[in-house]
Scaffold this motif. Structure first.
Motif, PDB file in Angstrom:
ATOM      1  N   TYR A  92       0.799  -1.227   0.000  1.00 38.71           N
ATOM      2  CA  TYR A  92       0.000   0.000   0.000  1.00 38.71           C
ATOM      3  C   TYR A  92       0.833   1.279   0.000  1.00 38.71           C
ATOM      4  CZ  TYR A  92      -4.138  -2.804   0.861  1.00 38.71           C
ATOM      5  OH  TYR A  92      -5.158  -3.715   0.728  1.00 38.71           O
ATOM      6  N   GLY A  94       3.855   2.130  -1.908  1.00 35.30           N
ATOM      7  CA  GLY A  94       4.517   2.637  -3.100  1.00 35.30           C
ATOM      8  C   GLY A  94       5.984   2.921  -2.798  1.00 35.30           C
ATOM      9  N   GLY A 120      -3.492  -4.239  -2.761  1.00 40.85           N
ATOM     10  CA  GLY A 120      -3.013  -2.866  -2.650  1.00 40.85           C
ATOM     11  C   GLY A 120      -4.133  -1.868  -2.806  1.00 40.85           C
ATOM     12  N   ALA A 123      -2.770   4.279  -6.402  1.00 44.57           N
ATOM     13  CA  ALA A 123      -1.756   5.335  -6.384  1.00 44.57           C
ATOM     14  C   ALA A 123      -2.312   6.577  -5.696  1.00 44.57           C
ATOM     15  CB  ALA A 123      -1.312   5.659  -7.808  1.00 44.57           C
ATOM     16  N   TYR A 130       3.878   2.432  -7.729  1.00 46.53           N
ATOM     17  CA  TYR A 130       3.007   1.467  -7.055  1.00 46.53           C
ATOM     18  C   TYR A 130       3.003   0.117  -7.768  1.00 46.53           C
ATOM     19  CZ  TYR A 130       1.341   5.289  -4.175  1.00 46.53           C
ATOM     20  OH  TYR A 130       1.285   6.321  -3.285  1.00 46.53           O
ATOM     21  N   GLU A 234       7.143  -0.635   2.238  1.00 42.95           N
ATOM     22  CA  GLU A 234       6.728  -1.895   1.639  1.00 42.95           C
ATOM     23  C   GLU A 234       7.421  -3.071   2.328  1.00 42.95           C
ATOM     24  OE1 GLU A 234       4.362  -2.321  -0.303  1.00 42.95           O
ATOM     25  OE2 GLU A 234       4.100  -0.611  -1.646  1.00 42.95           O
TER      26      GLU A 234
END
Length: 325
Positions: A92, A94, A120, A123, A130, A234
């Motif tokens: 989620y 990016g 996810g 963007a 992303y 991430e």
């Protein structure tokens, strides 16, 4: 003339709990959080209340009990079928500084036979790369419903499903980021959801102190998880720094500190070129940072699945070397 005050909106109590000043405000109980999220999901809340609730929660900082209650309300409404998944992999944040090397680790894990669900939230912040933008080039199936997810997992051991496909109310809350000016707690909550009850959930929480809170929330839910502070937010081990693993399994917590894999910090690339990922996957180019990031992220997954650290790194090296076989 009789003036009758209108009745208080049922959701007002939850705004009041969070916003009643320094002395009056408090955390919600798990039950209160479950009820509040249920009302949000069922469309029983005014937009003004939604904005106030999200920002008050963001300012206060959500507790483990609140996260657990929110998750229970969401899971109760998902109506997701029974689909076998080995690893739940939320993405989620990016990437901004480095390429999303973790996507190559996911592909290698899937090639080795592990079933991985990626999800996810779009963007939502400018200037970031992303996962959704790389699905086609990396041949990761995009699935907009659970039957498609089941088929992709059976065929490829891999599926990506956008949050909006199975929890559109939560996606709407995430999309308020540019209206409210701040990310809401939904960005963090989405990482806990594990919608198909995978055997293991991986989570990356960037802000210090929140990793333990997320582990506690998952422990309350009875989930098997490993939480890290991943690169850029991430689930990706940064090989240039130490990585602390916050694990929880069968109600017991464990912690592990992994040292940096590189003696010197790598220089971040001037720009993020998505095509470079595929070239690296195919063995056409080399990247020392990328290789270390992929191997250590693979090892993280194997460690979460129960392998001791040394074995996890051995399996990571083997899995990567066999990815094209």
């Amino acid at each position: 003339m009789n003036l009758v005050a209108p009745p208080e909106h049922p959701f007002a109590q939850f705004v009041r709990i969070l916003g009643k000043g320094k002395r009056g405000a408090r955390n919600m109980t798990r039950e209160e959080a479950r009820e509040a999220m249920g009302m949000l999901l069922d469309g029983k809340v005014e937009d003004t209340q939604l904005g106030a609730f999200l920002m008050l929660l963001r300012h206060k900082e959500e507790s483990a009990e609140e996260l657990a209650g929110f998750t229970e309300a969401i899971r109760a409404r998902l109506q997701a079928p029974a689909i076998a998944v080995d690893i739940d992999w939320p993405t989620y944040a990016g990437k901004k500084r480095h390429l999303p090397w973790f996507l190559l680790a996911i592909k290698a894990l899937a090639r080795s036979g592990l079933r991985i669900l990626i999800h996810g939230g779009g963007a939502h912040t400018a200037g970031r790369l992303y996962s959704e933008q790389l699905l086609d080039s990396l041949e990761i199936p995009l699935c907009h419903n659970w039957p498609a997810v089941a088929k992709a997992l059976d065929t490829h051991n891999l599926a990506f499903t956008p949050l909006g496909a199975w929890a559109p109310q939560l996606q709407r809350m995430i999309d308020l980021r540019n209206t409210l000016g701040l990310r809401s707690p939904i960005h963090s909550l989405a990482r806990i959801l594990n919608p198909l009850n995978a055997a293991v959930g991986l989570q990356s929480i960037f802000h210090p102190g929140y990793q333990a809170v997320h582990r506690e929330a998952s422990q309350l839910l009875g989930d098997h998880v490993v939480v890290i502070k991943g690169e850029g937010g991430e689930i990706e081990v940064n090989p240039d720094g130490a990585c602390h693993l916050f694990g929880s399994e069968n109600g017991s917590n464990w912690d592990e500190e992994w040292p940096a894999l590189s003696s010197q910090r790598h220089v971040k690339p001037e720009s993020l070129e998505p095509a470079f990922l595929l070239a690296f996957w195919n063995g056409e180019v080399e990247d020392s940072y990328g290789r270390l990031a992929v191997i250590s992220t693979l090892a993280l997954a194997f460690r979460a699945l129960g392998e001791p650290r040394e074995n996890a790194f051995s399996r990571a090296q083997e899995t990567w070397s066999q990815r094209l076989g």
